[in-house]
Design a protein around this motif. Structure first.
Motif, mmCIF file in Angstrom:
data_model
loop_
_atom_site.group_PDB
_atom_site.id
_atom_site.type_symbol
_atom_site.label_atom_id
_atom_site.label_comp_id
_atom_site.label_asym_id
_atom_site.label_seq_id
_atom_site.Cartn_x
_atom_site.Cartn_y
_atom_site.Cartn_z
ATOM 1 N N PHE A 135 0.832 -1.200 0.000
ATOM 2 C CA PHE A 135 0.000 0.000 0.000
ATOM 3 C C PHE A 135 0.873 1.258 0.000
ATOM 4 O O PHE A 135 0.599 2.214 -0.732
ATOM 5 N N LYS A 136 1.909 1.242 0.796
ATOM 6 C CA LYS A 136 2.827 2.387 0.863
ATOM 7 C C LYS A 136 3.535 2.584 -0.473
ATOM 8 O O LYS A 136 3.669 3.717 -0.957
ATOM 9 N N ARG A 137 3.970 1.487 -1.074
ATOM 10 C CA ARG A 137 4.722 1.558 -2.327
ATOM 11 C C ARG A 137 3.857 2.068 -3.472
ATOM 12 O O ARG A 137 4.309 2.864 -4.306
ATOM 13 N N LYS A 138 2.598 1.659 -3.518
ATOM 14 C CA LYS A 138 1.743 1.983 -4.663
ATOM 15 C C LYS A 138 0.911 3.246 -4.486
ATOM 16 O O LYS A 138 0.474 3.842 -5.478
ATOM 17 N N THR A 139 0.666 3.654 -3.238
ATOM 18 C CA THR A 139 -0.173 4.833 -3.009
ATOM 19 C C THR A 139 0.549 5.945 -2.261
ATOM 20 O O THR A 139 0.051 7.068 -2.179
ATOM 21 N N ASN A 140 1.697 5.611 -1.676
ATOM 22 C CA ASN A 140 2.448 6.543 -0.828
ATOM 23 C C ASN A 140 1.656 6.951 0.413
ATOM 24 O O ASN A 140 1.830 8.046 0.950
ATOM 25 N N HIS A 141 0.792 6.049 0.871
ATOM 26 C CA HIS A 141 0.005 6.306 2.073
ATOM 27 C C HIS A 141 0.143 5.138 3.055
ATOM 28 O O HIS A 141 0.631 4.054 2.702
ATOM 29 N N GLN A 142 -0.313 5.373 4.275
ATOM 30 C CA GLN A 142 -0.185 4.387 5.346
ATOM 31 C C GLN A 142 -1.425 3.504 5.419
ATOM 32 O O GLN A 142 -2.550 3.970 5.220
ATOM 33 N N LEU A 143 -1.215 2.236 5.728
ATOM 34 C CA LEU A 143 -2.304 1.292 5.937
ATOM 35 C C LEU A 143 -2.286 0.790 7.377
ATOM 36 O O LEU A 143 -1.222 0.424 7.902
ATOM 37 N N ILE A 144 -3.457 0.770 8.002
ATOM 38 C CA ILE A 144 -3.628 0.185 9.333
ATOM 39 C C ILE A 144 -4.781 -0.809 9.253
ATOM 40 O O ILE A 144 -5.795 -0.538 8.607
ATOM 41 N N ILE A 145 -4.632 -1.954 9.896
ATOM 42 C CA ILE A 145 -5.702 -2.944 9.950
ATOM 43 C C ILE A 145 -6.118 -3.139 11.400
ATOM 44 O O ILE A 145 -5.277 -3.404 12.266
ATOM 45 N N VAL A 146 -7.403 -2.979 11.683
ATOM 46 C CA VAL A 146 -7.932 -3.136 13.039
ATOM 47 C C VAL A 146 -9.122 -4.089 13.002
ATOM 48 O O VAL A 146 -9.623 -4.440 11.935
#
Length: 325
Positions: free
Chosen positions: A190-201
């Protein structure tokens, strides 16, 4: 500000909730956060496809609850016969009414309270397209998570949709192992393709809190009950996984088999930090632990009547049942 994607199974779990919370209050609580929420066309299809299946399962369960009426000349002379006869007929009539209500909800979807919740927050829809489907098929062949069963690529389509449209940091609310067990892989992609952070809860409450809002106690209690109930139902298939039952069991093992709640909380936190950091987002950890201890102990009214793992020594003190050093 994070966007929040809620996995289809979270909504479907609302149908299976085994508590008395007022679903209308829950609907109103979640609706307050709809501006944060996003939905995908694929998850939308999954909701509609599965809601009917779940309601039909309820109808099937109810049909098996019908009581056969035993009657003969001797039985009819017994003192309690009239009471027995009326009770059986009343129970069967109630079952029939509930089955008819379930069938009505399948057809008249607007009267379904879970659908009402879902429809109010499915406004930010991300449609799928040919490019997304092609990428999902390639992901399926390559074997990268998240993965669906062998014959479909539903989770793959959802994930590729999220990658395609994401312009913000994203929180995925899911209790599905295909997300939780592959968090590092998915977060890096997600970081590599969107340059954004991913969190899973695991809960909507956790996602709301990470977005700087304070979820209501009603919503937190409702979701905590769902998590406790779901992990109990899945215990047999999750014995080697990082579910709360095993976290508590390992915490008690580390404490010598018995301990007061305060020490169990601390030991469980250590187990989570070492092995299951994704559980750290649960702000209701203490309530979850208490719920699991009670669910798996024949010493409490909340006992599941199947798996008796823990023993309540006294108020606030617990042990592993039949513990041997």
């Amino acid at each position: 500000m994070y966007k929040i994607f809620i996995d289809t199974n979270i909504y479907l779990d609302f149908y299976r909730a085994n508590n008395k919370d007022n679903i209308i209050d829950i609907i109103n609580d979640i609706e307050k956060y709809k501006d944060f929420l996003i939905c995908t066309e694929q998850s939308d299809d999954e909701f509609f496809r599965n809601r009917e299946r779940i309601i039909n399962e309820f109808i099937e369960v109810l049909s098996r609850q019908k009581n056969s009426f035993y009657d003969n000349n001797f039985i009819s002379t017994l003192e309690s016969y009239d009471k027995y006869s009326k009770s059986i007929k009343a129970a069967n009539e109630s079952i029939k009414e509930m089955m008819e209500k379930c069938m009505q909800l399948i057809k008249e979807i607007d009267r379904d309270p879970i659908y009402t919740l879902y429809s109010k927050i499915r406004t930010n829809m991300c449609p799928r397209n040919e490019a997304i489907i092609d990428m999902a098929i390639k992901r399926k062949y390559i074997g990268n998570p998240p993965t669906s069963n062998k014959t479909t690529c539903c989770d793959e389509i959802i994930w590729e949709t999220l990658l395609y449209y994401s312009k913000n940091d994203l929180i995925v609310v899911s209790r599905d192992g295909t997300y939780k067990e592959n968090y590092n892989f998915l977060a890096n992609e997600f970081k590599r393709k969107t340059n954004h952070q991913l969190i899973i809860v695991e809960s909507i409450s956790e996602a709301v809190r990470l977005n700087g809002e304070i979820p209501s106690e009603t919503l937190e209690d409702f979701e905590n009950n769902l998590i406790v109930e779901k992990e109990f139902l899945e215990y047999g298939t999750l014995k080697e996984k990082g579910n709360w039952v095993n976290i508590i069991y390992n915490a008690l093992l580390n404490l010598g088999g018995e301990a007061p709640l305060k020490e169990i909380y601390e030991a469980a936190d250590s187990v989570i930090s070492e092995k299951y950091p994704e559980k750290k987002t649960n702000k209701n950890m203490k309530a979850t632990i208490r719920g699991m201890l009670q669910k798996y102990s024949s010493d409490t009214e909340n006992f599941n009547k199947k798996v008796d793992l823990f023993r309540q020594i006294s108020r606030g003190k617990w042990a592993i049942r039949n513990f041997k050093e």
